[in-house]
Enzyme design. Structure first.
Site, PDB file in Angstrom:
ATOM      1  N   ASP A   1      -4.815   6.850   5.253  1.00  0.00           N
ATOM      2  CA  ASP A   1      -3.826   5.915   4.713  1.00  0.00           C
ATOM      3  C   ASP A   1      -4.550   4.759   3.991  1.00  0.00           C
ATOM      4  O   ASP A   1      -5.487   5.014   3.236  1.00  0.00           O
ATOM      5  CB  ASP A   1      -2.912   5.436   5.852  1.00  0.00           C
ATOM      6  CG  ASP A   1      -1.656   4.736   5.366  1.00  0.00           C
ATOM      7  OD1 ASP A   1      -0.684   5.423   4.999  1.00  0.00           O
ATOM      8  OD2 ASP A   1      -1.656   3.502   5.308  1.00  0.00           O
TER       9      ASP A   1
ATOM     10  N   HIS B   1       0.140  12.654   9.226  1.00  0.00           N
ATOM     11  CA  HIS B   1      -0.460  11.485   8.570  1.00  0.00           C
ATOM     12  C   HIS B   1      -1.211  10.597   9.565  1.00  0.00           C
ATOM     13  O   HIS B   1      -2.160   9.933   9.197  1.00  0.00           O
ATOM     14  CB  HIS B   1       0.650  10.699   7.877  1.00  0.00           C
ATOM     15  CG  HIS B   1       0.154   9.638   6.957  1.00  0.00           C
ATOM     16  ND1 HIS B   1      -0.512   9.929   5.785  1.00  0.00           N
ATOM     17  CD2 HIS B   1       0.208   8.281   7.027  1.00  0.00           C
ATOM     18  CE1 HIS B   1      -0.823   8.797   5.172  1.00  0.00           C
ATOM     19  NE2 HIS B   1      -0.403   7.781   5.902  1.00  0.00           N
TER      20      HIS B   1
ATOM     21  N   TYR C   1       0.618  -4.038   0.380  1.00  0.00           N
ATOM     22  CA  TYR C   1       1.237  -3.274  -0.713  1.00  0.00           C
ATOM     23  C   TYR C   1       1.396  -4.155  -1.952  1.00  0.00           C
ATOM     24  O   TYR C   1       1.202  -3.711  -3.079  1.00  0.00           O
ATOM     25  CB  TYR C   1       2.594  -2.716  -0.276  1.00  0.00           C
ATOM     26  CG  TYR C   1       2.476  -1.603   0.736  1.00  0.00           C
ATOM     27  CD1 TYR C   1       2.429  -0.279   0.330  1.00  0.00           C
ATOM     28  CD2 TYR C   1       2.406  -1.874   2.094  1.00  0.00           C
ATOM     29  CE1 TYR C   1       2.307   0.749   1.247  1.00  0.00           C
ATOM     30  CE2 TYR C   1       2.285  -0.866   3.025  1.00  0.00           C
ATOM     31  CZ  TYR C   1       2.229   0.451   2.601  1.00  0.00           C
ATOM     32  OH  TYR C   1       2.108   1.462   3.511  1.00  0.00           O
TER      33      TYR C   1
END
Lengths: 377, 394
Positions: free
Chosen positions: B186, B364, B312
């Protein structure tokens, strides 16, 4: 005069619970991004939350809300809350006004009064409308439908309300935001009943030839794409995983406030100053309505249903349609774009105002609606 | 004119986690008064975290979960703070008893944390005690990203991935490591990839369990594996992309609710454990309640919902077409990862691919879901770099 129980009677315990939650807010650490650039501004959210917990007087607003002309109808088994403002003279043209998100009927009351009683606002009583302002299913006092479509869609409920419940064979309609979509579907589905529709936003044509786009249309589509990328995160979440977000917003009044106040500031003709367009009391009464009725979660339903293809898509609207474009609204669709889907007979570039036009510029909007429907009475 | 004084402390200070009782009590009070939304109108998770599942999670958080148990587990590992580039960085640092151990820095993502790596630390530092080979020993460094966990929250903008990668370089240097390797998934893979692109002296190679290896231009003709990769990537602009989109543009707006509501914070993370692990429909198929609540509690007690989401926003111009890497790269592809990359694009992007592994299960959150597979893959993937590590050290 009131012969029925008040529409909303928040208990002292609920009121105290709200205030206690606000006082106990756990704040994120500050981050020195210029105010609002990365979302809701900490200073402004703190100021409003503080006022909500201390100075803001819900009871005053509750009494005003209860004094509005409320009604409830059961349409196809679904209770629908609406306000009805009778026109000041007999034979007034009925009109249904539809709000959007993150709003409630409260945004439309000033506009509704102007349309119902034009002579009290410098107008002519011959222009009077009988005004119906429903709460969207899942908003404030209209419960959300317990199941996904196929159920009655909102425009179908509206038509049954106007024609069957209220006896209006011919009526007008106006809406912005989600309300523009519902109003468009009304016009498309019931051309025999709609005198015309007045919109603040338009549906995109189901398909179009990219080669046929004018420069203005291409610029508009670019504007839409930029808006979706920069401002559309809330919509992306509400479209796809509304409930994940709703857990936090149902539990935190400060979080709920931040979630909606960012939109009130960004989408209005505020020049960046929320207070230039909305009083603190107006914003907090909207937030209080969402909070006390517990409807932020159910208010997301139209996003999810539309994104999943469960809502009827607008294809071709034949009834006379007016589009009023406000300079600070999210986007400014050109007339030719609207004409791809609608029978546009009036297109007005408004002088000022934004997405919440009915609240920001009720007089300009009332005038535009009045002039449009004068020819269609 | 004199240059402004800047703190240049390179001190590494021991750190112990100790959340005050008052904060535990506050959490329980908040959980007890949670106000829930109306339940979903579907039979699955397609509207988000189902109310009944969120209630079960929160009920266990309130009545069954023991933060002090996790806190003492965490405190069994030596933890430190050190100021880098103006920010206190928290990290776990465990040296192997084996003097030939290879130093390894493990980087988590979002909504990940150091919690993910706790099960890896023992077997990586002391393989013999876990049935492994002494030759596979690592010294392990597990930092918390800036704004995450017990690392300080940035008070200025500009903490982009390259800046984090530079901080990691400084951290490894400060710990005295001159030859080392790095691993991540990630955002941890983004940071590790950035390290790989910088090719700093001393970084011998990397292992990635998420690969940012899409071609800059997706070709028209795709193999089935490539098509699957594009489809899984599209989930981030579609069904699963709301949180990324929000946090990339308006992290503050959602941050207020998540900072104030533990149930809301839990749901925000729990959804990812459902949608991005290898499960049969429920996150509990892949992860234990305790593991999930360790991670969620760490976010809650460090009030890092908003500050972590800002990663982000800081990196919003980034793409999933990673840089081409020339240094040695080992990868492991987990079958339920999102996105899941095909070997062809991985080979195109990493010209010196020293290991390609395909796990038979896992998603994930590989470190949390399948620690044994990941341990084995890290060992075998980076094994060929050991000779080089020793030669240079000697």
């Amino acid at each position: 005069m009131i012969d029925h129980p008040p529409l909303i009677a928040v208990t002292d315990a609920e009121l105290e619970d709200l205030r206690a939650r606000l006082r106990a807010t756990r704040w994120p650490t500050r981050w020195p991004v210029d105010g609002w650039e990365a979302g809701a501004d900490s200073t402004e959210v703190r100021r409003l939350a503080e006022y909500w917990a201390t100075g803001y007087d819900w009871r005053t607003h509750e009494a005003r809300i209860n004094a509005l002309p409320h009604h409830t109808a059961a349409i196809g088994g679904t209770p629908v809350h609406y306000l009805r403002f009778d026109g000041e003279r007999p034979g007034a043209l009925p009109i249904i006004l539809t709000h959007g998100w993150p709003s409630t009927f409260l945004e439309l009351t000033d506009l509704a009064r102007r349309l119902a009683e034009p002579s009290k606002h410098g107008g002519d009583s011959s222009d009077a409308f009988t005004v119906v302002v429903p709460s969207l299913p899942g908003y404030a006092f209209s419960p959300q439908r317990p199941a996904l479509p196929p159920t009655l869609q909102t425009h179908e409920i509206w038509h049954r309300l106007m024609r069957d419940e209220l006896g209006f064979d011919r009526y007008a309609a106006h809406g912005g935001d989600l309300g523009a979509g519902i109003t468009s579907r009304l016009g498309e589905a019931y051309p025999e009943s709609l005198a015309g529709i007045h919109l603040l936003a338009v549906a995109a044509p189901p398909q179009y030839d990219a080669a046929s786009l004018t420069l203005d249309e291409q610029a508009y589509l670019d504007q839409v794409a930029t808006w979706s990328a920069e401002e559309g995160g809330y919509q992306h979440q509400q479209n796809t995983r509304p409930l994940t977000l709703a857990h936090a917003l149902s539990d935190s009044p400060t979080g709920l406030l931040a979630w909606i106040v960012e939109k009130y500031r960004a989408w209005s003709d505020s020049g960046g100053d929320l207070s230039s367009r909305f009083t603190d009391d107006f914003v907090l009464t909207q937030a209080s309505l969402y909070w006390f009725t517990g409807t932020i979660s159910t208010s997301f339903r139209p996003y999810y249903e539309y994104a999943r293809g469960l809502t009827r898509r607008v294809e071709k609207v034949e009834v006379p349609t007016a589009l009023a474009v406000f300079p600070a609204d999210l986007t400014q669709p050109p007339r030719s774009w609207a004409e791809r889907t609608y029978n546009i007979t009036r297109y007005t570039s408004m002088a000022r105002g934004g997405h919440f036009a009915a609240h920001e510029e009720p007089e300009l909007l009332a005038d535009d609606i009045t002039e449009f429907f004068r020819q269609l009475r | 004119m004199t240059a402004p004084m800047r703190s240049t402390s390179t001190l590494v200070r021991p750190f112990t986690v100790s959340i005050p009782d008052s904060e535990l009590a506050d959490l329980l009070q908040r959980l007890a008064r949670t106000r829930w939304p109306d339940p979903e109108t579907v039979g699955d998770w397609s509207q988000g975290v189902r109310v009944e599942n969120a209630k079960s999670l929160v009920d266990y958080w309130e009545r069954g979960y023991d933060w002090r148990r996790f806190e003492s587990e965490l405190n069994r590992f030596p933890q430190f703070l050190t100021e880098i580039d103006g920010l206190d960085i928290h990290f776990i640092h465990v040296r192997s008893k084996n003097p030939d151990a290879m130093p390894l820095i493990l980087t988590h993502g979002w909504p990940g944390s150091i919690v993910e790596f706790l099960k890896l630390i023992g077997p990586l530092t002391d393989p013999v005690s876990f049935g492994g080979d002494a030759a596979d020993s690592f010294d392990v460094v597990v930092p918390s990203l800036p704004g995450f966990g017990f690392s300080q929250k940035p008070t200025e903008t500009g903490w982009t991935v390259p800046r984090i990668a530079s901080a990691w370089l400084e951290l490894m240097k400060r710990l005295g490591y001159t030859r080392w390797v790095a691993q991540g998934g990630d955002w941890g893979a983004v940071v590790t990839t950035a390290l790989g692109a910088m090719q700093p002296e001393g970084l011998l190679g990397i292992h990635l369990n998420t690969q940012y290896a899409f071609p800059a231009q997706i070709p028209d003709a795709l193999s089935p594996e490539q098509r699957y990769a594009v489809e899984t990537l599209a989930l981030y602009t579609g069904e699963l992309g709301g949180s990324n989109h929000l946090q990339g543009t308006k992290p503050e707006t959602v941050g207020f609710a998540l900072a104030d509501s533990p149930a809301g914070q839990a749901a925000w993370i729990y959804e990812k454990f459902q949608s991005k692990t290898d499960n049969h429909g429920l996150p509990e198929d892949a992860l234990s309640m305790d593991d999930m609540l360790d991670a969620i509690s760490l976010y809650w007690f460090t009030n890092s919902a908003a500050s972590s989401g800002r990663i982000y926003w800081e990196n919003r111009s980034g793409t999933l077409a990673g840089p081409k890497l020339a240094l040695p790269v080992a990868v492991t592809v987990f079958p339920k990862d999102i996105p899941r990359l095909p070997r062809s694009w991985i080979e195109d992007t990493y010209s010196n691919l020293i290991h390609y592994g395909e796990a038979n299960k896992g998603g994930h959150f590989a470190a949390l879901e399948q620690p044994e597979i990941l341990i084995s893959e890290i060992r075998s993937g980076l094994r060929t770099l050991r000779a080089q590590a020793r030669e240079v050290e000697e």
